[in-house]
Design a protein around this motif. Sequence first.
Motif, PDB file in Angstrom:
ATOM      1  N   SER A 132       0.833  -1.207   0.000  1.00 20.22           N
ATOM      2  CA  SER A 132       0.000   0.000   0.000  1.00 20.22           C
ATOM      3  C   SER A 132       0.862   1.248   0.000  1.00 20.22           C
ATOM      4  CB  SER A 132      -0.926   0.023   1.220  1.00 20.22           C
ATOM      5  OG  SER A 132      -0.194   0.295   2.406  1.00 20.22           O
ATOM      6  N   SER A 264      -2.151  -3.786   5.585  1.00 19.30           N
ATOM      7  CA  SER A 264      -2.741  -3.965   4.258  1.00 19.30           C
ATOM      8  C   SER A 264      -4.201  -4.388   4.379  1.00 19.30           C
ATOM      9  CB  SER A 264      -1.957  -5.021   3.474  1.00 19.30           C
ATOM     10  OG  SER A 264      -2.297  -6.328   3.927  1.00 19.30           O
ATOM     11  N   PRO A 285      -6.560   0.828   6.398  1.00 20.05           N
ATOM     12  CA  PRO A 285      -6.275  -0.145   5.340  1.00 20.05           C
ATOM     13  C   PRO A 285      -7.526  -0.654   4.637  1.00 20.05           C
ATOM     14  CG  PRO A 285      -5.250  -0.805   7.422  1.00 20.05           C
ATOM     15  CD  PRO A 285      -6.109   0.359   7.717  1.00 20.05           C
TER      16      PRO A 285
END
Length: 348
Positions: A132, A264, A285
Amino acid sequence: MLFFKSKIFHHRPGAPPKVLALYSDPSIGDIRLRPYLDALQARGIIADYVAVDRNMNPMGPPRSFDFTHIWCQRNVSTAQFRFLNRHASNPIVYDLDDLLSSPPRYVMKTRQRTLTRMTRCIELAKAVTTPSEELARSLRQDIAAFSGDALILKNGCADGEFAIPSRPKQQIIWTSGYIPLFSRESPYFVENLAALANKMDHEVILIGTFEQGIDALFDKVRLVPHLDFRSYREFLRFHAGALAIAPLPTTLPPDQQRYFDAKSDIKLVDYLGSGIIPIYSSAVPFVNSDLAVPTLAAASGDDIIAILRHCIDNYASVADDVRAHLRNGALRARSYWELSKTLDHLFL
């Protein structure tokens, strides 16, 4: 013995590309390296790869291997670190999937040695991959050597085409993760979950490590202490049609919360890619994910329970909404086959 092991791996520049994958541990390697290497090999981008453990032992039958590229990850071992420094002039890719530069002390203690090795790996790497941009941004704040762009390699799934079934299963899946921290925000969450599951006659499947005795709260419960990554994904697909919960802390002090904000969205991939509807915390996330379904995001533990109850009572309409949301192709784009294309230029 280490000298002997290092001699079975030889750098041979040129085509076709062959990758030596340095695993941080078997589980993380199977999540962040192997599926993409399999896809790259299937697509003909690389000819072969060999994965090695922290002692530089091949994770499979011993064999000599001529490699063109190295892909390492996370907190490399002493043996791996020495190997990387001996091959500093070779093409190296470095994967970081967690904010190991500054985790809260109760999660893990980052030693100066770990930071030193992370910095060195970043200096050596021709590319740094992260799942990310949020993680990449936080790493740049912590590590001065990480001044460039990261290559965003999102977490993926086998095919991205696994459908949400029309008929529900009377099951709720909870894969453990940071439960004590979430419990501080919602101290009665487990009791409320048990009350709902028992009332609605749903089996609760607890995967991973949970507080001893938690199973006694549920009328129907199954404990699954451990599954390797491939078995875990297969297990989830067997339970397509179930509901799942993904709680994550959202109200910790800023210096601690940033660690969780850099996580994530892998649980969304796990569940949606297996035909399971997830109810999840409104954590960075998840809400920033291209897989996020806003109506499934919960602001608190009580909100998770309320949305879960709504999903149980209205499964058909919720499933229709999730299917409609995923028609944008976001899940299809998460197949390893598609995601591996992000890496092509590193090996060609």
